[in-house]
Design a protein around this motif. Structure first.
Motif, PDB file in Angstrom:
ATOM      1  N   GLY A 178     -31.433 -24.801  20.559  1.00 52.28           N
ATOM      2  CA  GLY A 178     -30.625 -24.928  19.357  1.00 52.28           C
ATOM      3  C   GLY A 178     -31.460 -25.081  18.106  1.00 52.28           C
ATOM      4  O   GLY A 178     -32.684 -25.109  18.133  1.00 52.28           O
ATOM      5  N   TYR A 179     -30.757 -25.164  16.994  1.00 57.76           N
ATOM      6  CA  TYR A 179     -31.381 -25.269  15.684  1.00 57.76           C
ATOM      7  C   TYR A 179     -31.248 -26.688  15.147  1.00 57.76           C
ATOM      8  O   TYR A 179     -30.595 -27.539  15.737  1.00 57.76           O
ATOM      9  CB  TYR A 179     -30.733 -24.273  14.720  1.00 57.76           C
ATOM     10  CG  TYR A 179     -31.027 -22.833  15.060  1.00 57.76           C
ATOM     11  CD1 TYR A 179     -32.165 -22.206  14.578  1.00 57.76           C
ATOM     12  CD2 TYR A 179     -30.180 -22.103  15.885  1.00 57.76           C
ATOM     13  CE1 TYR A 179     -32.450 -20.886  14.888  1.00 57.76           C
ATOM     14  CE2 TYR A 179     -30.443 -20.783  16.205  1.00 57.76           C
ATOM     15  CZ  TYR A 179     -31.586 -20.184  15.695  1.00 57.76           C
ATOM     16  OH  TYR A 179     -31.865 -18.885  16.021  1.00 57.76           O
ATOM     17  N   GLU A 233     -25.064 -22.460  20.533  1.00 58.18           N
ATOM     18  CA  GLU A 233     -26.452 -22.043  20.300  1.00 58.18           C
ATOM     19  C   GLU A 233     -27.402 -22.712  21.281  1.00 58.18           C
ATOM     20  O   GLU A 233     -28.285 -22.063  21.853  1.00 58.18           O
ATOM     21  CB  GLU A 233     -26.859 -22.389  18.865  1.00 58.18           C
ATOM     22  CG  GLU A 233     -26.197 -21.525  17.816  1.00 58.18           C
ATOM     23  CD  GLU A 233     -26.322 -22.087  16.413  1.00 58.18           C
ATOM     24  OE1 GLU A 233     -25.987 -21.361  15.459  1.00 58.18           O
ATOM     25  OE2 GLU A 233     -26.747 -23.259  16.275  1.00 58.18           O
ATOM     26  N   PRO A 272     -30.571 -17.305  20.799  1.00 53.09           N
ATOM     27  CA  PRO A 272     -29.597 -16.690  19.914  1.00 53.09           C
ATOM     28  C   PRO A 272     -30.031 -16.807  18.462  1.00 53.09           C
ATOM     29  O   PRO A 272     -30.767 -17.706  18.098  1.00 53.09           O
ATOM     30  CB  PRO A 272     -28.357 -17.539  20.159  1.00 53.09           C
ATOM     31  CG  PRO A 272     -28.913 -18.904  20.394  1.00 53.09           C
ATOM     32  CD  PRO A 272     -30.214 -18.687  21.130  1.00 53.09           C
ATOM     33  N   GLN A 284     -29.172 -17.796  14.693  1.00 56.35           N
ATOM     34  CA  GLN A 284     -28.269 -18.831  14.209  1.00 56.35           C
ATOM     35  C   GLN A 284     -26.941 -18.193  13.827  1.00 56.35           C
ATOM     36  O   GLN A 284     -26.903 -17.145  13.190  1.00 56.35           O
ATOM     37  CB  GLN A 284     -28.865 -19.569  13.019  1.00 56.35           C
ATOM     38  CG  GLN A 284     -28.053 -20.799  12.667  1.00 56.35           C
ATOM     39  CD  GLN A 284     -28.824 -21.762  11.819  1.00 56.35           C
ATOM     40  OE1 GLN A 284     -29.648 -21.348  11.032  1.00 56.35           O
ATOM     41  NE2 GLN A 284     -28.555 -23.045  11.959  1.00 56.35           N
ATOM     42  N   THR A 337     -24.095 -13.537  12.284  1.00 53.26           N
ATOM     43  CA  THR A 337     -25.229 -14.455  12.192  1.00 53.26           C
ATOM     44  C   THR A 337     -25.191 -15.194  10.855  1.00 53.26           C
ATOM     45  O   THR A 337     -24.682 -14.690   9.849  1.00 53.26           O
ATOM     46  CB  THR A 337     -26.561 -13.702  12.299  1.00 53.26           C
ATOM     47  OG1 THR A 337     -26.667 -12.768  11.212  1.00 53.26           O
ATOM     48  CG2 THR A 337     -26.641 -12.946  13.621  1.00 53.26           C
TER      49      THR A 337
END
Length: 351
Positions: A145-146, A168, A181, A183, A220
């Protein structure tokens, strides 16, 4: 001795909460800075989140700031004496009254009786496990993830932020392509799926799942940037984010099921009650929800991305969408015990 310590604490509190013009100016400068780590995903209008006030707003905001500092310092005196397990700190919301903060998230007042939304239940089927639970799990530290983003003050889009954070992170684990993925676009969900409830605290994560499944895609974040307000839908079918295969829900208060899923399968979105001064100014430590006159869990959502234990106290790790200046760099540790079940309006996507 006890009287002396109490007097000393009061003197310390008073001296620490005198707000000078320099203090106020420093606060405005510090919290005018927008969270830039993911700046390419944002198109904030000029000064949208800066601390620029009219004369009347300035006075009111400064009073709010001074009052909040008093309560923050009172709480932290208790924390210093071991009476509470978490600390508070001024942040980007400290120029707001508690009522203004509640209204920002969709809360009307202490007697808010807005009914919870109708949910499409798809109960989770748990797998039989042969291995014991991991003692610690943190999807973010595992590289999934972010980082934490900032939804701003104009739109309570926690339903969309939390859903995409979970998707994500899960996709990082299952995607064969190391570049996936990308974002995903919160703004895509707000504009195209949120409807009239997108920003007022009445939308739910299941709407995000249904939209992505129906479209077979979501744009995105880099191409469909976050603005912090709702606009007309600009979905681009050529901008490919990812697809999902529906979602599952977890029954209320089933924290054991939540623990298993977070440990072995995916982060999970949960409804959370944000209507407290302590949540508003949470900084660090293991959060214990205060007794609250507003008992509402369907107006705000966070993502459970892990769990752990500190000095014998179990906790959950939750990812928020209030920037990394709130909490522990945007995250919260919350007590994990049967007295404080966290599985409310819980759901996750099938990735």
């Amino acid at each position: 001795m006890k009287i002396f310590l109490t007097l000393f604490n009061v003197i310390t509190l008073v001296s620490a909460t005198i707000v000078t013009d320099a203090d106020w100016k420093a606060y405005k400068v510090k919290h005018s800075i927008i969270f830039f780590l993911f700046r390419k995903y944002y198109v904030f209008l000029k000064d949208k989140y800066r601390k620029n006030y009219s004369l009347a707003e300035e006075e009111k905001s400064k009073v709010n700031y001074a009052n909040n500092k008093i309560h923050i310092n009172l709480h932290n005196i208790r924390a210093n004496n071991g009476l509470v397990s978490y600390r508070l700190e001024e942040n980007q919301y400290s120029d707001m009254s508690k009522t203004e903060f509640f209204e920002m998230l969709g809360g009307k007042n202490y007697s808010d009786t807005t009914p919870p939304p109708q949910r499409k239940e798809t109960p989770v089927v748990l797998k039989k496990l042969s291995d014991p639970f991991l003692s610690y799990r943190n999807w973010t530290r595992d590289g999934a993830g972010y980082g934490v983003l900032d939804q701003g003050r104009k739109c309570n889009a926690a339903w969309a932020f939390s859903a995409l954070s979970a998707i994500e992170a899960h996709y990082f684990q299952v995607a064969e392509d190391p570049m996936l993925p990308k974002q995903l676009s919160v703004q895509n969900l707000i504009d195209c799926a949120g409807g009239a409830k997108a920003c007022n605290g009445l939308q739910i994560p299941e709407t995000a799942y249904d939209y992505i499944e129906f479209q077979g895609n979501i744009n995105t974040g880099e191409n469909y940037k976050y603005t912090g307000v709702q606009s007309f839908c600009k979905y681009d079918p050529n901008d490919v984010g990812l697809a999902i295969g529906g979602f599952q829900t977890i029954d209320e208060n089933m924290d054991g099921a939540l623990l298993q899923i977070v440990a072995y399968e995916t982060p999970v979105v949960v409804g959370f009650n944000p209507f407290s001064f302590e949540f508003m100014h949470y900084k660090s430590g293991i959060f214990v929800p205060p007794q609250n006159k507003i008992d509402i869990y369907h107006k705000y959502y966070m993502t459970v991305i892990g769990y752990g234990s500190d000095n014998g106290q179990d906790y959950w790790i939750l990812k928020n969408s209030m920037s990394n200046s709130w909490g522990e760099f945007g995250y919260m540790r919350m007590i994990r015990s049967k007295e404080y079940p966290i599985t409310k309006f819980a759901s996750f996507a099938n990735v």
